[in-house]
Motif scaffolding. Structure first.
Motif, PDB file in Angstrom:
ATOM      1  N   GLN A 124       7.962 -14.036   0.470  1.00  0.00           N
ATOM      2  CA  GLN A 124       8.063 -13.551  -0.898  1.00  0.00           C
ATOM      3  C   GLN A 124       6.830 -12.753  -1.330  1.00  0.00           C
ATOM      4  O   GLN A 124       6.715 -12.376  -2.494  1.00  0.00           O
ATOM      5  CB  GLN A 124       8.292 -14.724  -1.850  1.00  0.00           C
ATOM      6  N   VAL A 125       5.918 -12.511  -0.387  1.00  0.00           N
ATOM      7  CA  VAL A 125       4.722 -11.725  -0.663  1.00  0.00           C
ATOM      8  C   VAL A 125       4.918 -10.312  -0.134  1.00  0.00           C
ATOM      9  O   VAL A 125       5.441 -10.113   0.966  1.00  0.00           O
ATOM     10  CB  VAL A 125       3.474 -12.359  -0.025  1.00  0.00           C
ATOM     11  N   THR A 126       4.506  -9.330  -0.915  1.00  0.00           N
ATOM     12  CA  THR A 126       4.492  -7.930  -0.488  1.00  0.00           C
ATOM     13  C   THR A 126       3.044  -7.525  -0.227  1.00  0.00           C
ATOM     14  O   THR A 126       2.196  -7.642  -1.114  1.00  0.00           O
ATOM     15  CB  THR A 126       5.090  -7.015  -1.561  1.00  0.00           C
ATOM     16  N   LEU A 127       2.759  -7.060   0.974  1.00  0.00           N
ATOM     17  CA  LEU A 127       1.387  -6.713   1.359  1.00  0.00           C
ATOM     18  C   LEU A 127       1.178  -5.209   1.251  1.00  0.00           C
ATOM     19  O   LEU A 127       1.955  -4.419   1.797  1.00  0.00           O
ATOM     20  CB  LEU A 127       1.128  -7.177   2.794  1.00  0.00           C
ATOM     21  N   ASP A 128       0.153  -4.821   0.518  1.00  0.00           N
ATOM     22  CA  ASP A 128      -0.190  -3.413   0.310  1.00  0.00           C
ATOM     23  C   ASP A 128      -1.509  -3.153   1.036  1.00  0.00           C
ATOM     24  O   ASP A 128      -2.565  -3.602   0.606  1.00  0.00           O
ATOM     25  CB  ASP A 128      -0.331  -3.146  -1.186  1.00  0.00           C
ATOM     26  N   VAL A 129      -1.466  -2.436   2.172  1.00  0.00           N
ATOM     27  CA  VAL A 129      -2.627  -2.247   3.049  1.00  0.00           C
ATOM     28  C   VAL A 129      -3.172  -0.834   2.906  1.00  0.00           C
ATOM     29  O   VAL A 129      -2.425   0.145   3.002  1.00  0.00           O
ATOM     30  CB  VAL A 129      -2.262  -2.514   4.525  1.00  0.00           C
ATOM     31  N   THR A 130      -4.489  -0.721   2.679  1.00  0.00           N
ATOM     32  CA  THR A 130      -5.174   0.569   2.663  1.00  0.00           C
ATOM     33  C   THR A 130      -6.324   0.513   3.656  1.00  0.00           C
ATOM     34  O   THR A 130      -7.164  -0.393   3.587  1.00  0.00           O
ATOM     35  CB  THR A 130      -5.725   0.897   1.268  1.00  0.00           C
ATOM     36  N   LEU A 131      -6.382   1.476   4.580  1.00  0.00           N
ATOM     37  CA  LEU A 131      -7.441   1.521   5.581  1.00  0.00           C
ATOM     38  C   LEU A 131      -8.359   2.716   5.316  1.00  0.00           C
ATOM     39  O   LEU A 131      -7.897   3.862   5.265  1.00  0.00           O
ATOM     40  CB  LEU A 131      -6.850   1.633   6.989  1.00  0.00           C
ATOM     41  N   THR A 132      -9.624   2.432   5.109  1.00  0.00           N
ATOM     42  CA  THR A 132     -10.630   3.469   4.916  1.00  0.00           C
ATOM     43  C   THR A 132     -11.999   2.868   5.183  1.00  0.00           C
ATOM     44  O   THR A 132     -12.231   1.691   4.889  1.00  0.00           O
ATOM     45  CB  THR A 132     -10.581   4.051   3.488  1.00  0.00           C
ATOM     46  N   ASP A 133     -12.916   3.654   5.755  1.00  0.00           N
ATOM     47  CA  ASP A 133     -14.276   3.162   5.961  1.00  0.00           C
ATOM     48  C   ASP A 133     -15.129   3.356   4.713  1.00  0.00           C
ATOM     49  O   ASP A 133     -16.300   2.971   4.683  1.00  0.00           O
ATOM     50  CB  ASP A 133     -14.929   3.888   7.147  1.00  0.00           C
ATOM     51  N   ARG A 134     -14.533   3.952   3.670  1.00  0.00           N
ATOM     52  CA  ARG A 134     -15.253   4.079   2.397  1.00  0.00           C
ATOM     53  C   ARG A 134     -15.300   2.726   1.698  1.00  0.00           C
ATOM     54  O   ARG A 134     -14.327   1.985   1.679  1.00  0.00           O
ATOM     55  CB  ARG A 134     -14.509   5.103   1.522  1.00  0.00           C
ATOM     56  N   VAL A 135     -16.468   2.382   1.128  1.00  0.00           N
ATOM     57  CA  VAL A 135     -16.598   1.130   0.386  1.00  0.00           C
ATOM     58  C   VAL A 135     -15.974   1.329  -0.994  1.00  0.00           C
ATOM     59  O   VAL A 135     -16.462   2.130  -1.795  1.00  0.00           O
ATOM     60  CB  VAL A 135     -18.075   0.715   0.248  1.00  0.00           C
ATOM     61  N   VAL A 136     -14.903   0.600  -1.268  1.00  0.00           N
ATOM     62  CA  VAL A 136     -14.160   0.819  -2.506  1.00  0.00           C
ATOM     63  C   VAL A 136     -14.624  -0.151  -3.579  1.00  0.00           C
ATOM     64  O   VAL A 136     -15.145  -1.237  -3.298  1.00  0.00           O
ATOM     65  CB  VAL A 136     -12.639   0.647  -2.279  1.00  0.00           C
ATOM     66  N   ASP A 137     -14.446   0.258  -4.831  1.00  0.00           N
ATOM     67  CA  ASP A 137     -14.653  -0.625  -5.973  1.00  0.00           C
ATOM     68  C   ASP A 137     -13.333  -1.361  -6.215  1.00  0.00           C
ATOM     69  O   ASP A 137     -12.318  -0.738  -6.510  1.00  0.00           O
ATOM     70  CB  ASP A 137     -15.061   0.199  -7.195  1.00  0.00           C
ATOM     71  N   LEU A 138     -13.357  -2.680  -6.083  1.00  0.00           N
ATOM     72  CA  LEU A 138     -12.112  -3.437  -6.161  1.00  0.00           C
ATOM     73  C   LEU A 138     -11.430  -3.275  -7.512  1.00  0.00           C
ATOM     74  O   LEU A 138     -10.198  -3.213  -7.580  1.00  0.00           O
ATOM     75  CB  LEU A 138     -12.363  -4.922  -5.876  1.00  0.00           C
ATOM     76  N   MET A 139     -12.223  -3.202  -8.587  1.00  0.00           N
ATOM     77  CA  MET A 139     -11.629  -3.038  -9.909  1.00  0.00           C
ATOM     78  C   MET A 139     -11.013  -1.659 -10.058  1.00  0.00           C
ATOM     79  O   MET A 139      -9.858  -1.524 -10.481  1.00  0.00           O
ATOM     80  CB  MET A 139     -12.693  -3.272 -10.981  1.00  0.00           C
ATOM     81  N   ASP A 140     -11.768  -0.616  -9.696  1.00  0.00           N
ATOM     82  CA  ASP A 140     -11.262   0.741  -9.848  1.00  0.00           C
ATOM     83  C   ASP A 140     -10.042   0.999  -8.967  1.00  0.00           C
ATOM     84  O   ASP A 140      -9.112   1.712  -9.360  1.00  0.00           O
ATOM     85  CB  ASP A 140     -12.357   1.762  -9.514  1.00  0.00           C
ATOM     86  N   GLU A 141     -10.056   0.454  -7.754  1.00  0.00           N
ATOM     87  CA  GLU A 141      -8.967   0.702  -6.801  1.00  0.00           C
ATOM     88  C   GLU A 141      -7.833  -0.310  -6.931  1.00  0.00           C
ATOM     89  O   GLU A 141      -6.866  -0.267  -6.181  1.00  0.00           O
ATOM     90  CB  GLU A 141      -9.514   0.678  -5.376  1.00  0.00           C
ATOM     91  N   ARG A 142      -7.976  -1.273  -7.868  1.00  0.00           N
ATOM     92  CA  ARG A 142      -6.961  -2.309  -8.075  1.00  0.00           C
ATOM     93  C   ARG A 142      -6.638  -3.014  -6.760  1.00  0.00           C
ATOM     94  O   ARG A 142      -5.489  -3.116  -6.328  1.00  0.00           O
ATOM     95  CB  ARG A 142      -5.704  -1.709  -8.698  1.00  0.00           C
ATOM     96  N   THR A 143      -7.698  -3.467  -6.110  1.00  0.00           N
ATOM     97  CA  THR A 143      -7.591  -4.120  -4.815  1.00  0.00           C
ATOM     98  C   THR A 143      -7.867  -5.611  -4.962  1.00  0.00           C
ATOM     99  O   THR A 143      -8.831  -6.009  -5.609  1.00  0.00           O
ATOM    100  CB  THR A 143      -8.608  -3.494  -3.831  1.00  0.00           C
ATOM    101  N   ASP A 144      -7.030  -6.438  -4.353  1.00  0.00           N
ATOM    102  CA  ASP A 144      -7.214  -7.883  -4.430  1.00  0.00           C
ATOM    103  C   ASP A 144      -8.274  -8.375  -3.447  1.00  0.00           C
ATOM    104  O   ASP A 144      -9.110  -9.208  -3.786  1.00  0.00           O
ATOM    105  CB  ASP A 144      -5.888  -8.602  -4.145  1.00  0.00           C
ATOM    106  N   VAL A 145      -8.223  -7.864  -2.211  1.00  0.00           N
ATOM    107  CA  VAL A 145      -9.108  -8.338  -1.148  1.00  0.00           C
ATOM    108  C   VAL A 145      -9.612  -7.133  -0.367  1.00  0.00           C
ATOM    109  O   VAL A 145      -8.861  -6.189  -0.098  1.00  0.00           O
ATOM    110  CB  VAL A 145      -8.358  -9.285  -0.185  1.00  0.00           C
ATOM    111  N   ALA A 146     -10.902  -7.150  -0.009  1.00  0.00           N
ATOM    112  CA  ALA A 146     -11.459  -6.121   0.863  1.00  0.00           C
ATOM    113  C   ALA A 146     -12.212  -6.809   1.995  1.00  0.00           C
ATOM    114  O   ALA A 146     -12.848  -7.848   1.788  1.00  0.00           O
ATOM    115  CB  ALA A 146     -12.393  -5.185   0.103  1.00  0.00           C
ATOM    116  N   VAL A 147     -12.130  -6.244   3.189  1.00  0.00           N
ATOM    117  CA  VAL A 147     -12.856  -6.782   4.340  1.00  0.00           C
ATOM    118  C   VAL A 147     -14.081  -5.904   4.569  1.00  0.00           C
ATOM    119  O   VAL A 147     -13.964  -4.685   4.695  1.00  0.00           O
ATOM    120  CB  VAL A 147     -11.967  -6.806   5.598  1.00  0.00           C
ATOM    121  N   ARG A 148     -15.260  -6.544   4.602  1.00  0.00           N
ATOM    122  CA  ARG A 148     -16.517  -5.803   4.755  1.00  0.00           C
ATOM    123  C   ARG A 148     -17.394  -6.469   5.799  1.00  0.00           C
ATOM    124  O   ARG A 148     -17.440  -7.692   5.897  1.00  0.00           O
ATOM    125  CB  ARG A 148     -17.250  -5.727   3.411  1.00  0.00           C
ATOM    126  N   TRP A 149     -18.108  -5.636   6.572  1.00  0.00           N
ATOM    127  CA  TRP A 149     -19.004  -6.172   7.582  1.00  0.00           C
ATOM    128  C   TRP A 149     -20.449  -5.949   7.156  1.00  0.00           C
ATOM    129  O   TRP A 149     -20.748  -5.120   6.302  1.00  0.00           O
ATOM    130  CB  TRP A 149     -18.747  -5.537   8.949  1.00  0.00           C
TER     131      TRP A 149
END
Length: 301
Positions: A124-149
């Motif tokens: 029942q979950v819909t996954l919305d995946v965005t791949l970019t090496d740019r560091v995104v602002d979670l609030m501006d990009e309306r992103t729930d989770v980001a993976v960072r190294w």
């Protein structure tokens, strides 16, 4: 006895949708309402708060400082309401959209192969995946989770560690046959050292000589905006590249890339985190499900 306004949550939801959809018409389509009805709800909310939340124009919608603060709090309140309703429903499963942002290499090699299993476990979950090496602002990009190294700077983000990975300087056998294999850090000066042009670009390659840290400047005739492109350039024999082991270990095992200067590699491990906004105990079930799944299933070289 004070009057209970049963539509306060509706006003709040309308306002949040207007912000996230960047306009009244798009919000109305999302909510199944008319633009005038959405505008009326937001107007009633502003009247009740006695403050303006948005500047309206024909071209752009802009939040006031009060509107930005109210939006951030509203998102959390609505998430709490969703969570309360889910907790009240016995056996309710996580549902709804979860957006995740990751680098191109991590996404292609680690995240995407895990997607079918995650969706099978949470249908029942819909996954919305965005791949970019740019560091995104979670609030501006309306992103729930980001993976960072790498080491995380101080911020409002909450982090959950997924693991860690090493780094290696690699080149293709064809490049080494053509240009020779560097045996010391000094010999790197005669080689094409491929670099990155994204914001987190590291201008030097860290090596270790006799227990002493040595930084070798990146200097080459090609740069790339993501690790996947750097890997491709290295495979094609353009030059040397310093890449994460989880990214290139299959190429090393297959002989497509060769590590060089391993005796000078400091073998430092770079941590990998999943980061998100909010408080750990107040996350929507759909976001918590994704985080728990990543922690349990991500394997790094």
């Amino acid at each position: 006895m004070p009057r209970i306004d049963v539509n306060r949550s509706g006003e709040m939801e309308a306002f949040v949708q207007v912000v996230e959809r960047d306009g009244f018409s798009a919000a109305a389509r999302q909510l199944g309402m008319t633009p005038s009805a959405v505008s009326k709800l937001v107007g009633r909310l502003e009247a009740r708060l006695a403050t303006q939340l948005v500047h309206r124009s024909t071209r752009k919608l802009q939040l006031t400082p009060e509107g930005k603060h109210f939006y951030e709090r509203s998102v959390q309140v609505l998430a709490d309401m969703d969570e309360a309703e889910r907790c009240a429903a016995a056996g309710a499963a996580p549902r709804g959209r979860v957006s995740i942002n990751a680098s191109v290499p991590f996404g292609e090699l680690v995240l995407l192969p895990l997607v079918p299993r995650f969706l099978e476990q949470h249908p029942q979950v819909t996954l919305d995946v965005t791949l970019t090496d740019r560091v995104v602002d979670l609030m501006d990009e309306r992103t729930d989770v980001a993976v960072r190294w790498g080491q995380l700077p101080a911020s409002d983000l909450v982090a959950r560690r997924l693991g860690d990975t090493g780094q290696a300087i690699v080149a293709s056998p064809a490049y080494l046959a053509r240009c020779g294999t560097p045996r010391t850090p000094q010999e790197l000066e005669a080689h094409n050292r491929l670099g990155s042009n994204y914001r987190r670009n590291l201008p030097d390659w860290p090596l270790q000589v006799d227990g002493r840290a040595v930084l070798v400047p990146v200097a080459g005739n090609a740069r790339a905006g993501d690790g996947a492109t750097l890997r491709r350039l290295a495979l094609d024999g353009v030059g040397l590249a310093r890449l994460s082991l989880y990214h290139v270990q299959p190429d090393i095992d297959a002989g497509r890339l060769v590590p060089v200067l391993e005796e000078f590699n400091p073998h430092e491990r770079e941590p990998m985190h999943a980061v998100y906004l909010g408080k750990p105990g107040r996350l929507p079930a759909r976001v918590r499900a994704l985080l728990d799944f990543l922690v349990a299933n991500v394997m790094l070289a």
